[in-house]
Design a protein around this motif. Structure first.
Motif, PDB file in Angstrom:
ATOM      1  N   TYR A  87       0.829  -1.212   0.000  1.00  0.00           N
ATOM      2  CA  TYR A  87       0.000   0.000   0.000  1.00  0.00           C
ATOM      3  C   TYR A  87       0.861   1.259   0.000  1.00  0.00           C
ATOM      4  O   TYR A  87       0.480   2.274  -0.599  1.00  0.00           O
ATOM      5  N   ARG A  88       2.012   1.196   0.632  1.00  0.00           N
ATOM      6  CA  ARG A  88       2.925   2.348   0.560  1.00  0.00           C
ATOM      7  C   ARG A  88       3.350   2.594  -0.884  1.00  0.00           C
ATOM      8  O   ARG A  88       3.427   3.744  -1.337  1.00  0.00           O
ATOM      9  N   ARG A  89       3.642   1.519  -1.613  1.00  0.00           N
ATOM     10  CA  ARG A  89       4.059   1.666  -3.019  1.00  0.00           C
ATOM     11  C   ARG A  89       2.947   2.255  -3.860  1.00  0.00           C
ATOM     12  O   ARG A  89       3.179   3.123  -4.703  1.00  0.00           O
ATOM     13  N   ARG A  90       1.708   1.764  -3.649  1.00  0.00           N
ATOM     14  CA  ARG A  90       0.566   2.287  -4.410  1.00  0.00           C
ATOM     15  C   ARG A  90       0.366   3.770  -4.107  1.00  0.00           C
ATOM     16  O   ARG A  90       0.143   4.579  -5.016  1.00  0.00           O
ATOM     17  N   ILE A  91       0.425   4.121  -2.847  1.00  0.00           N
ATOM     18  CA  ILE A  91       0.214   5.519  -2.446  1.00  0.00           C
ATOM     19  C   ILE A  91       1.271   6.425  -3.069  1.00  0.00           C
ATOM     20  O   ILE A  91       0.959   7.485  -3.620  1.00  0.00           O
ATOM     21  N   LEU A  92       2.526   6.011  -3.006  1.00  0.00           N
ATOM     22  CA  LEU A  92       3.615   6.851  -3.503  1.00  0.00           C
ATOM     23  C   LEU A  92       3.618   6.974  -5.022  1.00  0.00           C
ATOM     24  O   LEU A  92       4.085   7.978  -5.567  1.00  0.00           O
ATOM     25  N   ARG A  93       3.078   5.958  -5.720  1.00  0.00           N
ATOM     26  CA  ARG A  93       3.060   6.037  -7.186  1.00  0.00           C
ATOM     27  C   ARG A  93       1.823   6.760  -7.704  1.00  0.00           C
ATOM     28  O   ARG A  93       1.899   7.526  -8.678  1.00  0.00           O
ATOM     29  N   ILE A  94       0.677   6.548  -7.068  1.00  0.00           N
ATOM     30  CA  ILE A  94      -0.580   7.056  -7.614  1.00  0.00           C
ATOM     31  C   ILE A  94      -1.024   8.371  -6.979  1.00  0.00           C
ATOM     32  O   ILE A  94      -1.424   9.311  -7.678  1.00  0.00           O
ATOM     33  N   PHE A  95      -0.941   8.471  -5.667  1.00  0.00           N
ATOM     34  CA  PHE A  95      -1.532   9.601  -4.971  1.00  0.00           C
ATOM     35  C   PHE A  95      -0.922  10.962  -5.306  1.00  0.00           C
ATOM     36  O   PHE A  95      -1.674  11.933  -5.482  1.00  0.00           O
ATOM     37  N   PRO A  96       0.402  11.116  -5.363  1.00  0.00           N
ATOM     38  CA  PRO A  96       0.947  12.464  -5.580  1.00  0.00           C
ATOM     39  C   PRO A  96       0.419  13.133  -6.846  1.00  0.00           C
ATOM     40  O   PRO A  96      -0.055  14.282  -6.789  1.00  0.00           O
ATOM     41  N   LEU A  97       0.475  12.442  -7.968  1.00  0.00           N
ATOM     42  CA  LEU A  97      -0.004  13.041  -9.208  1.00  0.00           C
ATOM     43  C   LEU A  97      -1.524  13.173  -9.199  1.00  0.00           C
ATOM     44  O   LEU A  97      -2.071  14.176  -9.662  1.00  0.00           O
ATOM     45  N   TYR A  98      -2.195  12.168  -8.658  1.00  0.00           N
ATOM     46  CA  TYR A  98      -3.662  12.207  -8.616  1.00  0.00           C
ATOM     47  C   TYR A  98      -4.148  13.455  -7.876  1.00  0.00           C
ATOM     48  O   TYR A  98      -4.992  14.212  -8.381  1.00  0.00           O
ATOM     49  N   TYR A  99      -3.621  13.673  -6.688  1.00  0.00           N
ATOM     50  CA  TYR A  99      -4.112  14.795  -5.884  1.00  0.00           C
ATOM     51  C   TYR A  99      -3.567  16.135  -6.369  1.00  0.00           C
ATOM     52  O   TYR A  99      -4.235  17.168  -6.202  1.00  0.00           O
ATOM     53  N   LEU A 100      -2.385  16.140  -6.962  1.00  0.00           N
ATOM     54  CA  LEU A 100      -1.894  17.369  -7.579  1.00  0.00           C
ATOM     55  C   LEU A 100      -2.814  17.777  -8.715  1.00  0.00           C
ATOM     56  O   LEU A 100      -3.254  18.937  -8.806  1.00  0.00           O
ATOM     57  N   TYR A 101      -3.117  16.811  -9.591  1.00  0.00           N
ATOM     58  CA  TYR A 101      -4.001  17.115 -10.722  1.00  0.00           C
ATOM     59  C   TYR A 101      -5.384  17.522 -10.237  1.00  0.00           C
ATOM     60  O   TYR A 101      -5.974  18.490 -10.744  1.00  0.00           O
ATOM     61  N   LEU A 102      -5.923  16.785  -9.276  1.00  0.00           N
ATOM     62  CA  LEU A 102      -7.261  17.093  -8.765  1.00  0.00           C
ATOM     63  C   LEU A 102      -7.319  18.528  -8.234  1.00  0.00           C
ATOM     64  O   LEU A 102      -8.291  19.261  -8.507  1.00  0.00           O
ATOM     65  N   SER A 103      -6.291  18.929  -7.521  1.00  0.00           N
ATOM     66  CA  SER A 103      -6.252  20.292  -6.973  1.00  0.00           C
ATOM     67  C   SER A 103      -6.232  21.329  -8.087  1.00  0.00           C
ATOM     68  O   SER A 103      -6.978  22.325  -8.048  1.00  0.00           O
ATOM     69  N   ILE A 141     -17.235  16.043 -12.434  1.00  0.00           N
ATOM     70  CA  ILE A 141     -16.719  17.401 -12.516  1.00  0.00           C
ATOM     71  C   ILE A 141     -15.954  17.550 -13.828  1.00  0.00           C
ATOM     72  O   ILE A 141     -15.205  16.646 -14.217  1.00  0.00           O
ATOM     73  N   PRO A 142     -16.118  18.659 -14.550  1.00  0.00           N
ATOM     74  CA  PRO A 142     -15.375  18.861 -15.793  1.00  0.00           C
ATOM     75  C   PRO A 142     -13.871  18.653 -15.597  1.00  0.00           C
ATOM     76  O   PRO A 142     -13.306  19.052 -14.571  1.00  0.00           O
ATOM     77  N   ALA A 143     -13.254  18.020 -16.575  1.00  0.00           N
ATOM     78  CA  ALA A 143     -11.808  17.733 -16.565  1.00  0.00           C
ATOM     79  C   ALA A 143     -11.413  16.687 -15.535  1.00  0.00           C
ATOM     80  O   ALA A 143     -10.232  16.409 -15.354  1.00  0.00           O
ATOM     81  N   CYS A 144     -12.405  16.090 -14.855  1.00  0.00           N
ATOM     82  CA  CYS A 144     -12.105  15.074 -13.836  1.00  0.00           C
ATOM     83  C   CYS A 144     -12.824  13.758 -14.102  1.00  0.00           C
ATOM     84  O   CYS A 144     -12.664  12.812 -13.314  1.00  0.00           O
ATOM     85  N   ASP A 145     -13.615  13.682 -15.149  1.00  0.00           N
ATOM     86  CA  ASP A 145     -14.403  12.470 -15.366  1.00  0.00           C
ATOM     87  C   ASP A 145     -13.528  11.245 -15.598  1.00  0.00           C
ATOM     88  O   ASP A 145     -13.900  10.129 -15.248  1.00  0.00           O
ATOM     89  N   HIS A 146     -12.332  11.438 -16.186  1.00  0.00           N
ATOM     90  CA  HIS A 146     -11.455  10.304 -16.480  1.00  0.00           C
ATOM     91  C   HIS A 146     -10.834   9.682 -15.226  1.00  0.00           C
ATOM     92  O   HIS A 146     -10.297   8.564 -15.286  1.00  0.00           O
ATOM     93  N   LEU A 147     -10.941  10.349 -14.098  1.00  0.00           N
ATOM     94  CA  LEU A 147     -10.351   9.832 -12.861  1.00  0.00           C
ATOM     95  C   LEU A 147     -11.092   8.606 -12.332  1.00  0.00           C
ATOM     96  O   LEU A 147     -10.642   7.967 -11.376  1.00  0.00           O
ATOM     97  N   TRP A 148     -12.214   8.259 -12.982  1.00  0.00           N
ATOM     98  CA  TRP A 148     -12.952   7.063 -12.579  1.00  0.00           C
ATOM     99  C   TRP A 148     -12.069   5.821 -12.625  1.00  0.00           C
ATOM    100  O   TRP A 148     -12.178   4.938 -11.770  1.00  0.00           O
ATOM    101  N   SER A 149     -11.204   5.739 -13.641  1.00  0.00           N
ATOM    102  CA  SER A 149     -10.387   4.531 -13.804  1.00  0.00           C
ATOM    103  C   SER A 149      -9.343   4.409 -12.697  1.00  0.00           C
ATOM    104  O   SER A 149      -9.016   3.298 -12.264  1.00  0.00           O
ATOM    105  N   ILE A 150      -8.809   5.541 -12.235  1.00  0.00           N
ATOM    106  CA  ILE A 150      -7.867   5.509 -11.116  1.00  0.00           C
ATOM    107  C   ILE A 150      -8.579   4.996  -9.868  1.00  0.00           C
ATOM    108  O   ILE A 150      -8.033   4.182  -9.110  1.00  0.00           O
ATOM    109  N   ALA A 151      -9.811   5.464  -9.669  1.00  0.00           N
ATOM    110  CA  ALA A 151     -10.592   5.024  -8.511  1.00  0.00           C
ATOM    111  C   ALA A 151     -10.851   3.522  -8.558  1.00  0.00           C
ATOM    112  O   ALA A 151     -10.705   2.821  -7.550  1.00  0.00           O
ATOM    113  N   VAL A 152     -11.219   3.017  -9.734  1.00  0.00           N
ATOM    114  CA  VAL A 152     -11.503   1.591  -9.877  1.00  0.00           C
ATOM    115  C   VAL A 152     -10.263   0.765  -9.551  1.00  0.00           C
ATOM    116  O   VAL A 152     -10.341  -0.247  -8.841  1.00  0.00           O
ATOM    117  N   GLU A 153      -9.123   1.187 -10.071  1.00  0.00           N
ATOM    118  CA  GLU A 153      -7.876   0.453  -9.789  1.00  0.00           C
ATOM    119  C   GLU A 153      -7.573   0.427  -8.297  1.00  0.00           C
ATOM    120  O   GLU A 153      -7.237  -0.625  -7.737  1.00  0.00           O
TER     121      GLU A 153
END
Length: 365
Positions: A87-103, A141-153
């Motif tokens: 879970y540390r590996r998943r968090i470090l690979r996925i979360f930083p870019l995900y939350y940067l982009y979301l912001s 939300i506009p420009a965020c609809d594609h994030l569904w696939s990250i959530a599913v993974e």
């Protein structure tokens, strides 16, 4: 410090590149009406690229394969799976870019439209990695609809490591789960088309990732099924399926196409990593480059599609064909450049940290 094994599987970046570029070009094409482009289309008017529509399917299968492959290697080496490190590996690979982009995306949408002011409650779903829910109920939300696939993974990987802790016949469980999932999906679309629960079961494609995991198990175990998967007829079938989607044809319908692309991707993965001379060689400089930055390409491109349409910069170009070509070139170029900068100057810091929690280090990030 224990020595860590380094794994590189040839051709996987090429598969990522095909999936990412497919999604990118498909989404740009679907957005042309926002730019008032009426007579130009790279594929078909008001339609995306069929391969792009299935690009996420390819991502899912590839992710399931690579994650499972590495988990099996870890278990074979250490005798167990360290779930906390997983879970540390998943968090470090996925979360930083995900939350940067979301912001960035939320700020951009807030400054350019009133949609967030009217429906801010949806934001919490994105923060909690439940972006598939607003996507399914058509309140993305506009420009965020594609994030569904990250959530599913990420939802899938919440339980996936626990499977390895059980003393079960893993292969039989995967076979059964995949077949049952496919049958349920087909039956739902036959008897309850476009119902919320039908769409939910289609969007949450856990079976695609399970199929990738199954391919990893069969490959490592040198199963007799690999004789079928590696048979020339199977590989020709797989590349033919992808070729049909490249030329923008759908096989029967999107559900059948999804299942066939899932199967084809698994076969192609085996062809790429098993042979120095696969039927089609995805191991080259361009595809490795695009594959390396594919996460960023996938994440960033909807923001540029949204923002450039809001700015009306292309309205100055009166010719439809020239405007359409300019849109494709501009969005593709700035997306790839952003993905490159994001990886090299932002994501890579977390990737290096992530590798500290890996018994098996892979350069197929």
């Amino acid at each position: 410090m224990k020595k860590k094994d380094i794994v590189y599987l040839r051709g996987l970046n090429g598969i990522r590149a095909i999936a990412a570029v497919g999604v990118l070009l498909s989404h740009i094409n679907l957005s042309l009406t926002k730019y008032k482009v009426e007579s130009f289309s790279l594929f078909e008017t008001n339609r995306g690229w069929t391969l792009g529509e299935q690009g996420v399917t390819m991502f899912f299968v590839l992710s399931g394969f690579l994650i499972t492959y590495l988990l099996i290697l870890e278990k074979n080496k250490t005798g167990s799976i360290d779930k906390n490190n997983f879970y540390r590996r998943r968090i470090l690979r996925i979360f930083p870019l995900y939350y940067l982009y979301l912001s960035i995306a939320l700020l951009t949408v807030y400054l350019t439209t009133s949609e967030l002011r009217a429906g801010g409650g949806i934001i919490s779903l994105y923060i909690l990695l439940l972006a598939n829910i607003p996507f399914i109920i058509e309140k993305a939300i506009p420009a965020c609809d594609h994030l569904w696939s990250i959530a599913v993974e990420e939802q899938f990987y919440l339980f996936w490591p626990f499977v390895f802790k059980q003393n079960i016949n893993f292969r039989k469980i995967l076979f059964a789960s995949i077949i049952i999932s496919v049958l349920i999906r087909v039956l739902l679309w036959k008897f309850f088309p476009f119902k919320i629960f039908t769409i939910f079961f289609t969007v949450n494609r856990f079976d695609c990732m399970m199929f990738g995991g199954l391919i990893a198990v069969l490959y490592i175990d040198k199963s007799q099924f690999m004789n079928i998967i590696n048979h020339k007829a199977s590989k020709l079938f797989a590349y033919l399926v992808i070729l049909i989607h490249i030329v923008n044809y759908e096989i029967v319908n999107s559900i059948v196409s999804m299942e066939l692309v899932t199967l084809a991707t698994g076969i192609i993965i085996c062809d790429q990593i098993s042979n120095t001379k696969p039927i089609v060689n995805f191991e080259n400089r361009i595809m490795n480059f695009l594959g390396k930055y594919s996460y960023g390409i996938y994440i960033y491109h909807p923001l540029y599609i949204y923002l450039l349409a809001k700015l009306h910069l292309f309205d100055l170009i009166k010719d439809d064909n020239l405007r359409g070509i300019s849109i494709f070139i501009t969005i593709t170029t700035i997306t790839i450049f952003t993905a490159y900068c994001s990886y090299e100057f932002f994501e890579n810091r977390f990737i290096m940290l992530k590798n500290r929690f890996s018994e098996i280090h892979t350069t197929n990030n």
